[in-house]
Design a protein around this motif. Sequence first.
Motif, PDB file in Angstrom:
ATOM      1  N   ALA A 188       0.864  -1.196   0.000  1.00 27.76           N
ATOM      2  CA  ALA A 188       0.000   0.000   0.000  1.00 27.76           C
ATOM      3  C   ALA A 188       0.888   1.229   0.000  1.00 27.76           C
ATOM      4  O   ALA A 188       1.760   1.367   0.861  1.00 27.76           O
ATOM      5  CB  ALA A 188      -0.894  -0.009   1.236  1.00 27.76           C
ATOM      6  N   GLN A 189       0.683   2.116  -0.970  1.00 29.81           N
ATOM      7  CA  GLN A 189       1.605   3.250  -1.102  1.00 29.81           C
ATOM      8  C   GLN A 189       0.979   4.390  -1.908  1.00 29.81           C
ATOM      9  O   GLN A 189      -0.057   4.216  -2.543  1.00 29.81           O
ATOM     10  CB  GLN A 189       2.908   2.796  -1.789  1.00 29.81           C
ATOM     11  N   GLU A 190       1.673   5.500  -1.862  1.00 29.89           N
ATOM     12  CA  GLU A 190       1.261   6.675  -2.666  1.00 29.89           C
ATOM     13  C   GLU A 190       2.147   6.758  -3.907  1.00 29.89           C
ATOM     14  O   GLU A 190       3.332   6.423  -3.849  1.00 29.89           O
ATOM     15  CB  GLU A 190       1.421   7.961  -1.846  1.00 29.89           C
ATOM     16  N   PHE A 191       1.591   7.231  -4.994  1.00 29.31           N
ATOM     17  CA  PHE A 191       2.349   7.344  -6.252  1.00 29.31           C
ATOM     18  C   PHE A 191       1.610   8.306  -7.177  1.00 29.31           C
ATOM     19  O   PHE A 191       0.471   8.706  -6.897  1.00 29.31           O
ATOM     20  CB  PHE A 191       2.484   5.967  -6.942  1.00 29.31           C
ATOM     21  N   GLU A 192       2.260   8.654  -8.253  1.00 26.62           N
ATOM     22  CA  GLU A 192       1.626   9.493  -9.274  1.00 26.62           C
ATOM     23  C   GLU A 192       0.794   8.604 -10.182  1.00 26.62           C
ATOM     24  O   GLU A 192       1.290   7.603 -10.695  1.00 26.62           O
ATOM     25  CB  GLU A 192       2.695  10.192 -10.122  1.00 26.62           C
ATOM     26  N   HIS A 193      -0.452   8.975 -10.367  1.00 25.16           N
ATOM     27  CA  HIS A 193      -1.306   8.187 -11.245  1.00 25.16           C
ATOM     28  C   HIS A 193      -1.855   9.085 -12.357  1.00 25.16           C
ATOM     29  O   HIS A 193      -2.291  10.206 -12.101  1.00 25.16           O
ATOM     30  CB  HIS A 193      -2.473   7.597 -10.451  1.00 25.16           C
ATOM     31  N   GLU A 194      -1.828   8.567 -13.557  1.00 26.94           N
ATOM     32  CA  GLU A 194      -2.316   9.349 -14.704  1.00 26.94           C
ATOM     33  C   GLU A 194      -3.640   8.754 -15.185  1.00 26.94           C
ATOM     34  O   GLU A 194      -3.709   7.579 -15.542  1.00 26.94           O
ATOM     35  CB  GLU A 194      -1.295   9.311 -15.841  1.00 26.94           C
ATOM     36  N   PHE A 195      -4.667   9.585 -15.243  1.00 23.71           N
ATOM     37  CA  PHE A 195      -5.964   9.139 -15.775  1.00 23.71           C
ATOM     38  C   PHE A 195      -5.943   9.131 -17.298  1.00 23.71           C
ATOM     39  O   PHE A 195      -6.537   8.280 -17.940  1.00 23.71           O
ATOM     40  CB  PHE A 195      -7.080  10.064 -15.309  1.00 23.71           C
ATOM     41  N   ALA A 196      -5.279  10.125 -17.828  1.00 22.15           N
ATOM     42  CA  ALA A 196      -5.067  10.275 -19.263  1.00 22.15           C
ATOM     43  C   ALA A 196      -4.022  11.372 -19.369  1.00 22.15           C
ATOM     44  O   ALA A 196      -3.864  12.156 -18.421  1.00 22.15           O
ATOM     45  CB  ALA A 196      -6.353  10.690 -19.970  1.00 22.15           C
ATOM     46  N   PRO A 197      -3.298  11.417 -20.480  1.00 22.38           N
ATOM     47  CA  PRO A 197      -2.294  12.493 -20.580  1.00 22.38           C
ATOM     48  C   PRO A 197      -2.938  13.853 -20.327  1.00 22.38           C
ATOM     49  O   PRO A 197      -3.945  14.191 -20.949  1.00 22.38           O
ATOM     50  CB  PRO A 197      -1.795  12.358 -22.020  1.00 22.38           C
ATOM     51  N   GLY A 198      -2.377  14.559 -19.378  1.00 28.21           N
ATOM     52  CA  GLY A 198      -2.942  15.867 -19.033  1.00 28.21           C
ATOM     53  C   GLY A 198      -3.491  15.915 -17.623  1.00 28.21           C
ATOM     54  O   GLY A 198      -3.716  16.992 -17.092  1.00 28.21           O
ATOM     55  N   THR A 199      -3.688  14.753 -17.035  1.00 28.22           N
ATOM     56  CA  THR A 199      -4.203  14.753 -15.661  1.00 28.22           C
ATOM     57  C   THR A 199      -3.545  13.653 -14.838  1.00 28.22           C
ATOM     58  O   THR A 199      -3.708  12.458 -15.137  1.00 28.22           O
ATOM     59  CB  THR A 199      -5.730  14.535 -15.626  1.00 28.22           C
TER      60      THR A 199
END
Lengths: 436, 456
Positions: free
Chosen positions: A80-91
């Motif tokens: 369980a951790q925090e990370f950068e997640h991309e929904f689609a390029p731009g967000t």
Amino acid sequence: MKNTDKTNMTGTATKLSRRNLLLATGALATSTGTAAGMSTKTSTHLEALGGSKHKRVTTLNGRSLPYRLRGGVKEFHLIAQEFEHEFAPGTTVKAWGYNGSTPGPTIEAFEGDRVRIFVTNQLPEHTTVHWHGILLPNGMDGVGGLNQPHILPGETYAYEFTLNESGTRMYHPHADEMVQQAMGMMGLFIIHPRSTEHAVDRDFAILLHNWAVHPGTSRPDPSIMTEFDLWTLNGKVFPVIEPMVVRTGQRVRIRLGNLSMHDHPMHLHGTHFKVVGTDAGRIAESAQWSMTTALVPVGGTLDLEFIARAPGDWPFHCHKSHHTMNAMGHEVLNPLGVKQSDLDAQIAKYLPGYFSMGEKGMSEHQVHTDMGHHPAPENTLPMGAGKGLYGNLEMGGMFTLLKVRDHLRNYDDPGFYQAPAGTMPRRVSSDPNFKL
Amino acid sequence: MLYKNIYALTLFFLLGGCANLPNERVEREVGKLAEEQGAGKISWRRTKEADNAVKALINDALSAGLKPDDSAQLALLSNPDLQVHFETLGIERADYLSAASAPNSVLQWQRLTQSGVDGAAVEWGLTRNILQLILWPTNRRVAKLDMDGAQLRAADEVVKLALRARTEHMHALAQQHIVELQVAHTDLARLAFELAGRFREAGNLPLGELEEERTRWMEARRALDEEKLQSFNDELNLSRTLGILGLGNELKLRGQLSELPEKELSLLDLERLALQRRLDLRAAYQSTKARLVRLGSVRWARFTPSIEVGTTTAKEDNGSQTSGLTASLELSLFSQQEASLAASDSLARLAMRRAESLAMDVRVQVRQAQAEMAVARARVEAWKNEVIPARAVLVDNRVREFFFMLKGPFDPMRAKQAALEAEIEYTRALRDYWEARARLALATGDLSLSIAEKMT
């Protein structure tokens, strides 16, 4: 960590001995830092799972969690951790999840398996994991404070139980649940039956979720209860959500789990399906019926099955139309029918580039965003996007395509379907007063 | 021989000195002092021709439009209050001429008749107060010091007027800009109301929200009226200061408020500057000096308050004539000029205390003005470097959000209005800064402090 999906679950896996496979998966499963280098591309394997006729599920934009076998117990490791997640390029957002993704990797095992699941907490607060819908000893149910002490930051707990039933299940925290689920902590837990009676050719796994990522922000807002900004299938929005590619005539299963705050009427074009399972297992055939839309309840799963009837690009989407859009202001004054363009130049004196929108509808929005007329707010996707052979799709959120083709070399995206001549509508007049 | 001596002495008594200080010289001196402080040229208008020349000059300047320097100059030429002050200076000049002139001799003549006797005895005498003659140079010096003080005070008035004209010009300029910004603000409110009307016509807006927009527009109009009234008053004040009312000329102001100067002078430098340059302080020191000189002369003459010498010629009724010298001396037996000495002593100390007090006031004024300027500077920097950029970001965000259907059209319009309000506040802050700086210039007596390099 290297990409475990590609190493363990591609076609090469069938060439490995069971021992080699276990060695490979075990070596990788024990390492940490899974966020680095994680691919979100769907594995396109066709191979059987563990030598059975059951196919591994295809988690769109996701992957399955590797395991190692120790003393007859399948050992998995969730971090369980925090990370950068991309929904689609731009967000992108700072999300919480497991092993670097949200939803976390799909856990796959067999009915009757003994599983031991290590959960390491790298979050800033305590957590637990609840094995949603799985029948297990009460102490393994994962409700923090009730069944077990919380897993404190830095601690690792081992859950161990036997999978006594098959079906589509889920996992998610049962500690500070509102926050942790809003941040993306969830995943699918697929338990394949020993029996091959209901084996399918293509088995897709999709987890539905909603996100309060307000325009201009980059961290989900857990306080939101109903007004969400993004609606995702496996943490992605259209057109980034991968299509489901199948061959005509194949038996297809779509497993849907819903850990969002809304029910979702999921609608499939081009065929009828039956709901064959819930998170309590297989539904008796006598209780199944054909339909094209199935309401996936909050906190529930449904398994849909059908035969891919006809080639084509068939949308699969939530039928709440706001759920197939990305962020928009629900308090925005309705511009439909408002004749205001003559004021544009006057307003543009003070707001350069201003022009009114929406008088005739909102389809022009994608035209302007695609052409770059409208600069985006920080970290914000346009309401609708996607292009087909004939124009803009004007979709976002919970929307993807079932791509059925007569001939396939693999399950990579075959591109858009070109309808044969005579099977498309044709323009017969441009006169608005046309009469028969 | 005696007669020769008497005639010579008579001639001496008739001789004297007249003080000479023409108005032109006074005007020149005052003008020079004012120019040293950074003010423009002055004109003490004493003739119709001078009035006409100034009127012609004003007409030319007004038709071309005024810069801040022009306003300062015009005020010095045309402001009637300054002319009043110059005329007061004329009275001071008269006092000087009176005080600085040599003491006059006294001619006595008497004709005496005796009853029953024909003819009369006639007596002529010429006397002069020797003490006054001895003290004449000192009195002349005192008068000169007082006249210098009067000229310094007049020059100080010139500086103040130039500064006032410049400040009022900047104030009016700032207000004109504020009106322009408020016009834009009001126009946006009008557009929002019109737009709301369109939404209403389309059936998309409740009546209450339309009326809300109408109210906003009305409030904006009222605010604009207030700003226009302020602008009218500012221009009226400036016209009054320039002395151009009634000339039928419209006031056209040119230039713009300058940006902040990069650096400020230190407090120590400013106080030193003020103590060196303040004309009223210099006038106070002159007055002190004059009173001290006066005190010295009173002390010196304390025991010889009056010595008169003279010549006299008497012609008796029988025709015989006698001539001789006269002398009189006031005996300081009962009064030794204590009163005069006490008054002079007090006047000297009073002058000193006044000068001390003024010096203290000068320091206070400098510190106050500097503190006000520092606060005004901080306000300007806050609006310029923080609020205005923040408002610009908000406008940009609102436009982006509007285009992404996240906000309606009123949101970017309101954001723009907030940006205009920030610009208005910035303009006010910048105006306040220059006004504080003008007060600092006044406090230091250095008009150039109120002029930025970029001032146009």
